[in-house]
Design a protein around this motif. Structure first.
Motif, PDB file in Angstrom:
ATOM      1  N   UNK A 326      12.817  -5.035  -2.320  1.00 28.68           N
ATOM      2  CA  UNK A 326      12.060  -6.112  -3.368  1.00 28.68           C
ATOM      3  C   UNK A 326      11.419  -5.250  -4.201  1.00 28.68           C
ATOM      4  N   UNK A 327      11.077  -4.013  -4.102  1.00 25.81           N
ATOM      5  CA  UNK A 327      10.392  -3.322  -5.056  1.00 25.81           C
ATOM      6  C   UNK A 327      10.768  -1.806  -4.742  1.00 25.81           C
ATOM      7  N   UNK A 328      10.732  -0.894  -5.982  1.00 26.42           N
ATOM      8  CA  UNK A 328      11.019   0.636  -5.900  1.00 26.42           C
ATOM      9  C   UNK A 328       9.996   1.213  -6.036  1.00 26.42           C
ATOM     10  N   UNK A 329       8.737   0.811  -6.392  1.00 21.51           N
ATOM     11  CA  UNK A 329       7.670   1.544  -6.591  1.00 21.51           C
ATOM     12  C   UNK A 329       6.229   1.072  -5.690  1.00 21.51           C
ATOM     13  N   UNK A 330       5.857   1.918  -4.646  1.00 20.65           N
ATOM     14  CA  UNK A 330       4.415   1.675  -4.021  1.00 20.65           C
ATOM     15  C   UNK A 330       3.440   2.363  -4.726  1.00 20.65           C
ATOM     16  N   UNK A 331       2.230   1.719  -4.778  1.00 17.35           N
ATOM     17  CA  UNK A 331       1.142   2.431  -5.296  1.00 17.35           C
ATOM     18  C   UNK A 331      -0.051   2.286  -4.237  1.00 17.35           C
ATOM     19  N   UNK A 332      -0.303   3.656  -3.502  1.00 17.26           N
ATOM     20  CA  UNK A 332      -1.145   3.405  -2.335  1.00 17.26           C
ATOM     21  C   UNK A 332      -2.626   3.950  -2.874  1.00 17.26           C
ATOM     22  N   UNK A 333      -3.555   3.120  -2.636  1.00 13.57           N
ATOM     23  CA  UNK A 333      -4.790   3.417  -3.090  1.00 13.57           C
ATOM     24  C   UNK A 333      -5.864   3.385  -1.641  1.00 13.57           C
ATOM     25  N   UNK A 334      -7.055   3.916  -1.947  1.00  8.26           N
ATOM     26  CA  UNK A 334      -7.736   3.810  -0.821  1.00  8.26           C
ATOM     27  C   UNK A 334      -8.594   5.229  -0.846  1.00  8.26           C
ATOM     28  N   UNK A 335      -9.647   5.134  -0.079  1.00 14.09           N
ATOM     29  CA  UNK A 335     -10.523   6.576   0.058  1.00 14.09           C
ATOM     30  C   UNK A 335      -9.786   7.738   0.610  1.00 14.09           C
ATOM     31  N   UNK A 336     -10.285   8.893   0.325  1.00 12.50           N
ATOM     32  CA  UNK A 336      -9.800  10.064   0.952  1.00 12.50           C
ATOM     33  C   UNK A 336      -9.913  10.051   2.608  1.00 12.50           C
ATOM     34  N   UNK A 337      -9.145  10.962   3.217  1.00  8.61           N
ATOM     35  CA  UNK A 337      -8.950  10.884   4.664  1.00  8.61           C
ATOM     36  C   UNK A 337      -8.275   9.653   5.233  1.00  8.61           C
ATOM     37  N   UNK A 462       7.100  -3.288  -8.409  1.00  6.75           N
ATOM     38  CA  UNK A 462       6.226  -2.261  -8.182  1.00  6.75           C
ATOM     39  C   UNK A 462       5.007  -3.208  -7.166  1.00  6.75           C
ATOM     40  N   UNK A 463       4.667  -2.518  -6.021  1.00  6.10           N
ATOM     41  CA  UNK A 463       3.851  -3.322  -5.030  1.00  6.10           C
ATOM     42  C   UNK A 463       2.564  -2.190  -4.662  1.00  6.10           C
ATOM     43  N   UNK A 464       1.463  -2.849  -4.580  1.00  5.35           N
ATOM     44  CA  UNK A 464       0.340  -2.282  -4.187  1.00  5.35           C
ATOM     45  C   UNK A 464       0.538  -1.983  -2.637  1.00  5.35           C
ATOM     46  N   UNK A 465      -0.342  -1.134  -2.284  1.00  7.26           N
ATOM     47  CA  UNK A 465      -0.367  -0.701  -0.724  1.00  7.26           C
ATOM     48  C   UNK A 465      -1.743   0.119  -0.294  1.00  7.26           C
ATOM     49  N   UNK A 466      -2.188   0.046   0.859  1.00  6.20           N
ATOM     50  CA  UNK A 466      -3.568   0.732   1.204  1.00  6.20           C
ATOM     51  C   UNK A 466      -3.441   1.226   2.512  1.00  6.20           C
ATOM     52  N   UNK A 467      -4.392   2.241   2.629  1.00  2.00           N
ATOM     53  CA  UNK A 467      -4.424   2.427   3.982  1.00  2.00           C
ATOM     54  C   UNK A 467      -5.934   1.850   4.776  1.00  2.00           C
ATOM     55  N   UNK A 468      -5.760   1.106   5.731  1.00  2.00           N
ATOM     56  CA  UNK A 468      -6.678   0.297   6.501  1.00  2.00           C
ATOM     57  C   UNK A 468      -7.870   1.206   6.723  1.00  2.00           C
ATOM     58  N   UNK A 469      -9.123   0.485   6.721  1.00  2.00           N
ATOM     59  CA  UNK A 469     -10.307   1.102   6.942  1.00  2.00           C
ATOM     60  C   UNK A 469     -11.231   0.267   7.778  1.00  2.00           C
ATOM     61  N   UNK A 470     -11.730   0.645   8.824  1.00  2.00           N
ATOM     62  CA  UNK A 470     -12.573  -0.288   9.482  1.00  2.00           C
ATOM     63  C   UNK A 470     -14.002   0.030   9.161  1.00  2.00           C
ATOM     64  N   UNK A 471     -14.733  -1.043   8.735  1.00  2.00           N
ATOM     65  CA  UNK A 471     -16.079  -0.626   8.220  1.00  2.00           C
ATOM     66  C   UNK A 471     -17.013  -0.906   9.302  1.00  2.00           C
ATOM     67  N   UNK A 472     -16.417  -1.311  10.542  1.00  2.00           N
ATOM     68  CA  UNK A 472     -17.485  -1.618  11.656  1.00  2.00           C
ATOM     69  C   UNK A 472     -17.793  -0.140  12.254  1.00  2.00           C
ATOM     70  N   UNK A 473     -16.560   0.709  12.230  1.00  2.00           N
ATOM     71  CA  UNK A 473     -16.561   1.848  12.806  1.00  2.00           C
ATOM     72  C   UNK A 473     -16.985   3.137  11.792  1.00  2.00           C
ATOM     73  N   UNK A 474     -16.748   2.723  10.614  1.00  2.00           N
ATOM     74  CA  UNK A 474     -16.888   3.622   9.359  1.00  2.00           C
ATOM     75  C   UNK A 474     -15.639   4.558   9.544  1.00  2.00           C
ATOM     76  N   UNK A 475     -14.592   4.161  10.133  1.00  2.00           N
ATOM     77  CA  UNK A 475     -13.403   5.223  10.681  1.00  2.00           C
ATOM     78  C   UNK A 475     -12.054   4.440   9.873  1.00  2.00           C
ATOM     79  N   UNK A 476     -11.312   5.310   9.251  1.00  2.00           N
ATOM     80  CA  UNK A 476     -10.064   4.945   8.773  1.00  2.00           C
ATOM     81  C   UNK A 476      -8.929   4.572   9.930  1.00  2.00           C
ATOM     82  N   UNK A 477      -8.109   3.754   9.872  1.00  2.00           N
ATOM     83  CA  UNK A 477      -7.201   3.309  11.143  1.00  2.00           C
ATOM     84  C   UNK A 477      -5.814   4.111  11.008  1.00  2.00           C
TER      85      UNK A 477
END
Length: 785
Positions: A326-337, A462-477
């Motif tokens: 369905x798409x040929x480009x993924x743009x992954x956004x989000x914080x470091x680590x 083109x589609x957006x994507x991101x890395x999940x972040x757990x605000x409760x634990x302040x840690x990336x999943x």
């Protein structure tokens, strides 16, 4: 495939691990030289070979190759005319024995009907050299020593050496055990300069005569060859020299014997190395819990629970990664680590593994493409030697990629546009992605710039994507979420860490409205995604339970009907056994009655006999067939009406329906008989069956449109009967009958005699005879054309 990508994605770390699973030196060399292929058919074959290896490993524990050395250098020495030493010949002997063993191993697999895709073809290329193998095995042991059986001369020489050694030791024992042992430093026999000597105290060196060959470091002991054994030692030395010459002759002879088979030996070595490579890939896949990838010709990638192969299994987070459909480009956004870089490397490295013919660390049915090239700009590639900044180094790399990439390429860009002014960097990143979109290649790019989140929504394919972040634990999943852009968690993290609420609120007011709306939208999307995921998991569980219930009910339903059929059939078989005994007695009675009738007793009529026989046969119960649905469907087709031709099952003959007597009976015309027959004993005759008599003496009534298989001449005058007979025979022949029945009765015998004479003189008649007693006896004649 460009070589830089192998370093960037650490492909060589994979081959280093894989090399540990190879057993042969040539197999290890093939792994060291392993390169990803860009040809679809080649990749398909390599993966199929790995699958063959995996199946053999699962069924037999692998291919039994053992340790094999690389014989390539040995063959080159032979080509230039050199003779091989014992160790080199032992290596070749081991290869020949392994070749035979592998050939036999795969023959056993074929006998067991193990289906393999390419392995049998590969093994078929092996050349068996049993005679050469036997010669080497008889001449050289595993360590490379030349055996006594290598030649009769060598065996004789070694026998002589053994005898001389025994004689020398016997003489020397006299010195170590006799009265002269007091002159020795210790009572032992040793060897110096390949000659037997004894250790003599320095002050007694002249006591034994002979030659001194050595002395101890202190000078207190000298090693003397006594005069009495000098001759034996000389002869022993001569024998040893003769042995060495014979060994060299044998080695040269064996080397010469190998010369005609250099090509076959080299090919066998390559084939065994290839099998070792297949075996190593299978064992590596098993330990990694890798699966066979499905190749997609359209380069649609769909990785299910993909894991980075170089991260410890207990730490790695599996992710679903898909692109190309369905798409040929993924743009992954989000914080470091958050795991963006690892996600890019996971996709790239799994693709390199698949295009190298390896199984991949993902779940079954995961799809991969075959890309013409894979490019990556990942990590800090700042070059101190070239005095380039981080941004410049990235740009040089990306420029190189833009020059080489085509529409079948895969491009991985980490932190696109980073290292410069944010506004300029974002604009440049968008322009680069637009250019790659024009080329038509496949792109996965990670970035911090919020502008690219909007880009992911606006651009086609083109589609957006991101890395999940757990605000409760302040840690990336470290979980990839395709379709959901990343959002900044700075405000939430600051609040949880204790930042005064007034400062956080002030910061939010300073954020422009557009960015705030975008963050709110992303937050809502993420909440909706989590809700949908929870609902999906709940529904999946319900569906699983419902499916299990359905399967249980279906199994119970089937068991019920099988048990019922078994009980019914058992009861019917028991009843049939009882009826069979009664049938035997009844048949005897009926036969007696029929015999009485044939002997002149006219009180018993034929229709009475048939009716009695029918009642007995109706007692018999047929077992219920499993295909009862088919029977019921066929029964529905049996709609009876007056004039239909039917088969009367209880008599095994055919008749015509006259009229329906009641709900359960029909009146049927069978020859000269009219009888009431139960409906369940009637079977409608198809048009194709009407001309084929089911029994040799079957009777069919004329129904106007066809000729009966029976002619009744009873009650007619002789001339009329003969005329009817002549016409009937012609009509029966035209109808294509093989056999008919002429009913002439007994009476005076005139018509019967006339029929017999007519049949004798008709050339179209093959044979004729009276009917069986149960079908009229000598009152009817069966005619075969």
């Amino acid at each position: 495939m460009n070589q830089k990508i192998l370093e960037t994605l650490e492909f060589r770390a994979i081959t280093e691990q894989l090399k540990n699973y190879a057993e042969t030196a040539l197999g290890q060399q093939q792994i060291i030289n392993l390169q990803p292929s860009t040809d679809f058919q080649t990749v398909q074959q390599q993966i199929a070979e790995t699958d063959d290896g995996a199946q053999i490993y699962r069924l037999k524990g692998g291919i039994p190759l053992g340790s094999l050395e690389n014989i390539g250098p040995h063959l080159k020495r032979l080509q230039i005319g050199a003779s091989l030493n014992g160790r080199e010949l032992a290596d070749i002997s081991r290869l020949l024995r392994t070749t035979t063993a592998i050939h036999r191993f795969f023959e056993d697999l074929q006998d067991d009907e193990v289906a393999l895709q390419y392995a049998y073809e590969i093994v078929a290329e092996l050349t068996l050299l049993p005679q050469l193998s036997q010669t080497l095995r008889r001449s050289i042991d595993e360590g490379g020593a030349v055996l006594d059986e290598a030649s009769t001369t060598l065996k004789s020489i070694r026998g002589g050496i053994h005898q001389l050694s025994d004689q020398i030791r016997s003489k020397m024992d006299n010195y170590t055990r006799g009265s002269q042992s007091k002159y020795l430093s210790e009572p032992v026999v040793t060897i110096r300069d390949d000659r037997y000597v004894i250790p003599v105290r320095s002050e007694y060196r002249g006591q034994f005569g002979g030659v001194i060959h050595d002395q101890s470091a202190s000078g207190q002991t000298v090693y003397v060859e006594p005069q009495s054994v000098m001759d034996l030692n000389n002869r022993l030395r001569q024998q040893q020299m003769a042995e060495a010459q014979e060994v060299q002759r044998v080695l040269a002879e064996l080397s010469e014997a190998l010369m005609p088979y250099l090509r076959e030996l080299g090919a066998n070595g390559e084939i065994l190395a290839h099998l070792d490579f297949m075996n190593a890939k299978a064992r590596f896949a098993n330990d990694m819990k890798a699966t066979r990838p499905v190749l997609n010709a359209e380069n649609e990638v769909d990785l299910k629970k993909a894991r980075h192969p170089l991260i410890a299994p207990e730490k790695v987070v599996p992710n679903d990664i898909y692109i190309g459909k369905d798409f040929q480009c993924i743009v992954v956004t989000g914080p470091n680590t958050g795991g963006k870089t690892i996600t890019l490397k996971t996709l790239g490295l799994i693709q390199l593994m698949a295009q190298s013919g390896l199984f991949i660390p993902a779940e079954e049915e995961s799809q991969v493409g075959v890309f013409s090239n894979i490019f990556a700009d990942i990590g800090d590639e700042q070059s101190i030697e070239q005095n380039l900044s981080t941004f410049s180094a990235h740009m040089e790399n990306i420029i190189s990629i833009l020059r080489q990439v085509d529409d079948k390429g895969l491009v991985l860009l980490d932190e696109l546009g980073a290292g410069t002014d944010p506004q300029e960097g974002a604009s440049l990143a968008i322009a680069i992605l637009d250019h790659l979109g024009t080329v038509g290649c496949y792109v996965v790019a990670s970035t911090h710039y919020p502008e690219l989140k909007v880009y992911g929504y606006e651009r086609p394919k083109t589609v957006n994507a991101s890395m999940e972040f757990d605000v409760a634990t302040l840690q990336p999943t470290y979980r990839l979420m395709i379709g959901v852009p990343g959002r900044s968690n700075a405000f939430d993290i600051s609040s949880r860490l204790g930042m005064p609420e007034s400062i956080v609120t002030s910061a939010k007011t300073l954020l422009n409205a557009e960015s705030q709306d975008l963050n709110n939208m992303i937050s809502d999307l993420e909440s909706q995604r989590k809700a949908a995921e929870t609902e999906y998991l709940d529904l999946s569980q319900q569906l699983k339970e419902a499916q299990q219930l359905h399967d249980d009910l279906e199994s119970a339903y089937h068991d019920f009907f099988v048990a019922r059929e078994n009980q019914e059939n058992a009861a019917k078989e028991k009843a049939n056994a009882i009826v069979a005994k009664a049938q035997e007695k009844a048949d005897k009675i009926i036969n007696d009655l029929r015999q009485m009738q044939l002997n002149g007793a006219n009180t018993v009529k034929e229709d009475q006999l048939i009716a009695a026989n029918t009642k007995l046969k109706n007692l018999h119960q047929e077992p219920t067939l499993k295909q009862n649905k088919v029977l019921r469907r066929e029964k529905r087709k049996q709609v009876l009406k007056p004039g239909d031709d039917v088969k009367v099952l209880s008599y095994g003959t055919q008749g015509t329906l006259l009229e329906k007597v009641n709900e359960h009976e029909w009146q049927v015309q069978m020859g000269i008989l009219k009888m009431k027959i139960a409906t369940d004993q009637l079977q409608k005759v198809a048009a194709s069956e009407k001309q084929a008599p089911t029994r040799q003496f079957a009777t069919l009534s004329s129904s106007g449109s066809h000729v009966s298989t029976q002619l009744d001449l009873r009650g007619k005058r002789y001339d009329e009967a003969m005329a009817d007979l002549d016409q009937y025979i012609d009509a029966a022949l035209l109808a294509g009958y093989q056999q008919v029945t002429i009913v002439h009765g007994k009476g005076t015998g005139a018509i019967r005699t006339g029929v017999q004479e007519y049949l004798k003189n008709n050339r179209r008649i093959k044979k004729f005879s009276y009917a069986p007693a149960s079908a009229g006896g000598n009152g009817a004649t069966i005619v075969t054309f």
